[in-house]
Design a protein around this motif. Structure first.
Motif: not given
Length: 461
Positions: A131-146
């Protein structure tokens, strides 16, 4: 409980202008003196200590408070009641005296605690390639990326928390449609807050078992945004993560790629973007008499040819930070009720929008003026008390505002008061009369009478 709505406490009201004849000048009784507002010495000492630090350090403290305290506002570097309460809460948790003042050692401990919490959440601020968006993601909780159509999905392993980014190419969608969809209410879904501006929308709400946060921003590149949906049972943990993500959100960073997603085959080529001077509202003007409007003089500094309501305007004179303009067919819609004294307490600010309506924002008085989350174009906007009486006009806005996801955070803006307005108008003051004592009203009722007198000021090269 998540309260992102406190980031931007505002609402919009669209009202048309009505014409009326001018009135004879009203007598000007002396304004009664009000006792000065009580000063909280503890709060003011904390403010002075906080504001003495560099801006980057102030923002870092606020960011740390998001992670270790109950601070749920923007990391703007500006000191306010939420920052004070966040520091006091952290000091109490740490067993220290809750003064609101951080010495060097306490500040270092707070920053270290915030960084440890960020690292524990694996909170990573990065550019989403889809998307081109800059965003902070809590990857320990949100481990699944699709990858999903027009964006990216991050999800918890159990599916109870989902974060989606979305990007739409020009012509593929519009804010009105997205806002209408986001604000739909059903027996199972309620909206707890909604805000719509010309270039962004924010919606929060709840379902029987969940909560959601929706944010979109629009620019010449299209529309970009993100949504978060999560189980209410996880609110204590996830609320904080949503605040952190919202503070990190940058929809159109300068070095980001164009929005993803196919362009509709039948869509017309995007027009070349107009200059900011042509498309943005430079200031707000208040109609004070037939063919006469007042705005903030500072807003005209880079505006050689001002347009008021789309009609060329001519500068008559400037005084005390205000400018009186002759503005074509600007109509009068009744007398303006002035407040009897200095501002005290809650206020309502009525700014113009490019679409011709009025954007109404609430705020409060404070040292140096009016504390409110005003957006670009609010210079010259009338400031009212909660009874709907005029207190003055916003004297100026920051020349280079600090934006958080395209939105100016709450800050203090100087006020040009009633006496400055009367001095500028002189003999042309045909309708500025002392307003009667009245009980506080709703925000809409307070803003209603003056909203038809508000017009946008734009600049023509």
């Amino acid at each position: 409980m998540l309260r992102p709505v406190r980031l931007l406490p505002a609402c919009a009201i669209l009202l048309g202008a009505a014409a009326a004849s001018a009135q004879a000048p009203a007598p000007r009784p002396a304004a009664p003196q009000r006792p000065p507002a009580a000063v909280d010495p503890v709060f003011e000492a904390a403010r002075a200590a906080f504001e003495a630090r560099p801006e980057a350090e102030r923002k870092a403290v606020q960011d740390a408070l998001v992670w270790v305290s109950d601070y749920n506002s923007v990391t703007s570097g500006a000191f306010g009641r939420r920052t004070f309460e966040g520091i006091v809460a952290w000091q109490a948790q740490a067993g220290a005296e809750p003064t609101g003042i951080l010495d060097d050692r306490a500040r270092a401990r707070l920053l270290a605690a915030g960084q440890a919490a960020r690292q524990a959440a694996k909170f990573s601020v990065e550019t989403d390639a889809n998307t081109g968006i800059v965003l902070g993601v809590p990857e320990r909780l949100l481990a699944k990326r699709t990858r999903i159509p027009n964006g990216t999905r991050w999800q918890s392993a159990d599916g109870r928390v989902t974060l989606d980014t979305k990007a739409y190419a020009p012509g593929e969608s519009d804010l009105d449609a997205l806002f209408e969809r986001a604000t739909q209410v059903t027996p199972e879904r309620k909206v707890t807050y909604k805000l719509k501006k010309p270039d962004f929308v924010v919606v929060t709400g709840e379902t029987a078992a969940g909560k959601f946060y929706i944010r979109y921003a629009a620019a010449s590149q299209g529309i970009r945004g993100f949504t978060v949906a999560y189980d209410k049972a996880l609110a204590r943990e996830v609320d904080r993560l949503v605040i952190a993500a919202a503070n990190s959100f940058a929809p159109f960073p300068a070095d980001a790629p164009m929005a993803a997603g196919p362009r509709p085959a039948d869509a017309a080529p995007a027009a070349a973007p107009a200059s900011a001077a042509q498309t943005s509202v430079a200031a707000t003007a208040l109609v004070v008499a037939p063919r006469r409007v007042v705005t903030a003089a500072a807003a005209l500094g880079a505006c050689a040819t001002p347009l008021v309501g789309g009609v060329p305007a001519r500068l008559i004179r400037q005084e005390a930070g205000l400018a009186l303009l002759e503005a074509g067919p600007a109509a009068r819609a009744g007398a303006i009720a002035a407040a009897p004294g200095a501002p005290d307490g809650e206020v309502v600010v009525v700014a113009a929008s490019r679409e011709g309506g009025a954007s109404v924002t609430t705020g409060s008085t404070g040292p140096g003026g009016i504390a409110a989350p005003l957006q670009p174009g609010a210079a010259g906007a009338p400031v009212l008390d909660r009874a709907g009486r005029l207190l003055g006009l916003v004297a100026r806005m920051p020349a280079q505002p600090r934006l958080v996801a395209g939105v100016m955070p709450p800050m203090t803006h100087p006020l040009a008061g009633i006496e400055a307005l009367r001095g500028l108008l002189g003999a042309e003051d045909t309708g500025l009369a002392l307003g009667p004592d009245a009980a506080p009203r709703s925000v809409g009722a307070a803003a209603g009478p003056i909203a038809p007198l508000v017009l946008p000021v734009t600049c023509r090269p």
